[in-house]
Design an enzyme around this catalytic site. Structure first.
Site, PDB file in Angstrom:
ATOM      1  N   LYS A  50       0.835  -1.206   0.000  1.00 38.99           N
ATOM      2  CA  LYS A  50       0.000   0.000   0.000  1.00 38.99           C
ATOM      3  C   LYS A  50       0.871   1.258   0.000  1.00 38.99           C
ATOM      4  O   LYS A  50       0.612   2.208  -0.740  1.00 38.99           O
ATOM      5  CB  LYS A  50      -0.935  -0.005   1.227  1.00 38.99           C
ATOM      6  CG  LYS A  50      -2.013  -1.072   1.158  1.00 38.99           C
ATOM      7  CD  LYS A  50      -2.775  -1.218   2.476  1.00 38.99           C
ATOM      8  CE  LYS A  50      -3.751  -2.386   2.414  1.00 38.99           C
ATOM      9  NZ  LYS A  50      -4.495  -2.603   3.666  1.00 38.99           N
ATOM     10  N   GLN A  94      -4.139  -1.478   9.910  1.00 38.42           N
ATOM     11  CA  GLN A  94      -4.178  -2.809   9.307  1.00 38.42           C
ATOM     12  C   GLN A  94      -4.718  -3.823  10.309  1.00 38.42           C
ATOM     13  O   GLN A  94      -4.316  -3.846  11.471  1.00 38.42           O
ATOM     14  CB  GLN A  94      -2.757  -3.192   8.826  1.00 38.42           C
ATOM     15  CG  GLN A  94      -2.696  -4.465   8.012  1.00 38.42           C
ATOM     16  CD  GLN A  94      -3.409  -4.374   6.661  1.00 38.42           C
ATOM     17  OE1 GLN A  94      -3.565  -3.298   6.090  1.00 38.42           O
ATOM     18  NE2 GLN A  94      -3.846  -5.512   6.146  1.00 38.42           N
ATOM     19  N   ASP A 117     -10.490   3.105   4.792  1.00 37.25           N
ATOM     20  CA  ASP A 117     -10.858   1.690   4.683  1.00 37.25           C
ATOM     21  C   ASP A 117     -12.378   1.510   4.677  1.00 37.25           C
ATOM     22  O   ASP A 117     -12.873   0.440   4.340  1.00 37.25           O
ATOM     23  CB  ASP A 117     -10.280   0.892   5.862  1.00 37.25           C
ATOM     24  CG  ASP A 117      -9.002   0.149   5.497  1.00 37.25           C
ATOM     25  OD1 ASP A 117      -8.868  -0.246   4.327  1.00 37.25           O
ATOM     26  OD2 ASP A 117      -8.148  -0.031   6.391  1.00 37.25           O
TER      27      ASP A 117
HETATM   28  N1  GUN Z   1      -6.943  -6.803   6.719  1.00 36.52           N
HETATM   29  C1  GUN Z   1      -7.393  -7.548   5.680  1.00 36.52           C
HETATM   30  N2  GUN Z   1      -7.901  -6.738   4.716  1.00 36.52           N
HETATM   31  C2  GUN Z   1      -7.763  -5.476   5.165  1.00 36.52           C
HETATM   32  C3  GUN Z   1      -8.090  -4.213   4.606  1.00 36.52           C
HETATM   33  O1  GUN Z   1      -8.639  -4.065   3.509  1.00 36.52           O
HETATM   34  N3  GUN Z   1      -7.781  -3.135   5.379  1.00 36.52           N
HETATM   35  C4  GUN Z   1      -7.202  -3.262   6.598  1.00 36.52           C
HETATM   36  N4  GUN Z   1      -6.951  -2.150   7.290  1.00 36.52           N
HETATM   37  N5  GUN Z   1      -6.884  -4.416   7.133  1.00 36.52           N
HETATM   38  C5  GUN Z   1      -7.169  -5.511   6.419  1.00 36.52           C
END
Ligand code: GUN
Length: 287
Positions: A50, A94, A117
């Site tokens: 990311k 995350q 998110d």
């Molecule tokens: N863990 C698994 N998928 C995601 C996501 O799209 N965003 C975040 N922050 N954590 C995750």
């Protein structure tokens, strides 16, 4: 007949190129802050991707890689600081978080206008009433690929496998908002095959390697495979037996290179939206 491959890498790079242009002419670089707690290997890779994606298109990114022992109040304090940092437009924490930290409390602490998110209850609520602000990145990427497949969702029977807050539930909301008839299956669903065989669109987020076999598929179905399963030999495979269903389905996402790259691209799109919301906000409420 062989299914069309819905190439997420190609589509993601188009989206990123268009965002890069917009960012290039923006008044300042949008800012994205990623918070990772502990040393979950998969999370390290996802967050690194990311950050790399952000840097490539001119988003200023900041990473807070925190010790797994960090307390909940300390993490809440950091989020509070980021909420008030005028250079940070988007915040992502995350998941998963260590067990001693309440995921719910942390997600609720993120400012809903920086919640790129789309996991804050306010953003989930907006999506569920058909007025989305930030849509969770994986389902949002799936919707884009469905549109690219040429499938008209109106009246389509969409079957989703998985009911997580991150994927299954927001995917169901998005598809309902697009006039599909939606069935959500999960690990306690009996006779899964009976449901999948009726699916014009099948979205699979089960986390179970090759759960979906050729006899599960309705001829001409569009299939989105969100599974990422690592085999003992290191190979990545999805939740769908891709090769087996190729002669039955109309279109399918590969693993890797399908939905995965779209998730990062959508995070960048959400960061751009957060930046533009911040700009509007600062015009309305000059300091
Ligand atoms: N863990 C698994 N998928 C995601 C996501 O799209 N965003 C975040 N922050 N954590 C995750």
């Amino acid at each position: 007949m062989s299914a069309k491959i819905l190439d997420g890498r190609v589509r993601a790079s188009q989206i990123l190129a268009s965002l890069k242009e917009k960012i290039h002419s923006a008044a300042r670089a949008p800012g994205l802050c990623a918070v990772r707690v502990g040393d979950n290997h998969a999370s390290e890779i996802y967050v690194r991707n990311k950050i790399k994606c952000a840097q490539e298109i001119g988003i200023r990114s900041v990473l807070h890689a925190l010790d797994k022992q960090i307390s909940e109040p300390e993490l809440l304090r950091l989020i509070h600081e980021l909420n008030h940092d005028s250079q940070i437009d988007g915040i992502l924490v995350q998941l998963p978080l260590p067990a001693h930290i309440s995921t719910e409390k942390i997600l609720q602490a993120i400012s809903p206008v920086k919640d790129v998110d789309g996991f804050h209850p306010e953003n989930i609520g907006l999506l569920s009433i058909g007025k989305p602000r930030f849509v969770p990145c994986t389902p949002k990427g799936c919707l884009d690929l469905i549109q690219a497949s040429g499938l008209d969702l109106l009246g389509t029977h969409a079957v989703i496998i998985g009911r997580s807050n991150i994927v299954g539930k927001p995917m169901a909301q998005l598809l309902m908002n697009s006039e599909a008839t939606v069935t959500v299956c999960h690990k306690n669903t009996r006779n899964l095959k009976n449901f999948t065989q009726q699916a014009d669109l099948l979205v699979v987020a089960a986390g179970s390697p090759h759960l979906i076999k050729p006899d599960f598929i309705k001829p001409g179905a569009v299939i989105l495979d969100i599974g990422i399963n690592r085999l003992p030999d290191g190979k990545l495979i999805g939740d769908v037996d891709t090769e087996g269903v190729m002669s039955i389905a109309r279109a399918i996402t590969p693993v890797p290179g399908g939905v995965g790259p779209m998730t990062s691209a959508m995070l960048m799109e959400n960061t751009w939206i957060a930046y533009t919301l911040g700009i509007q906000h600062s015009h309305r409420y000059p300091e």
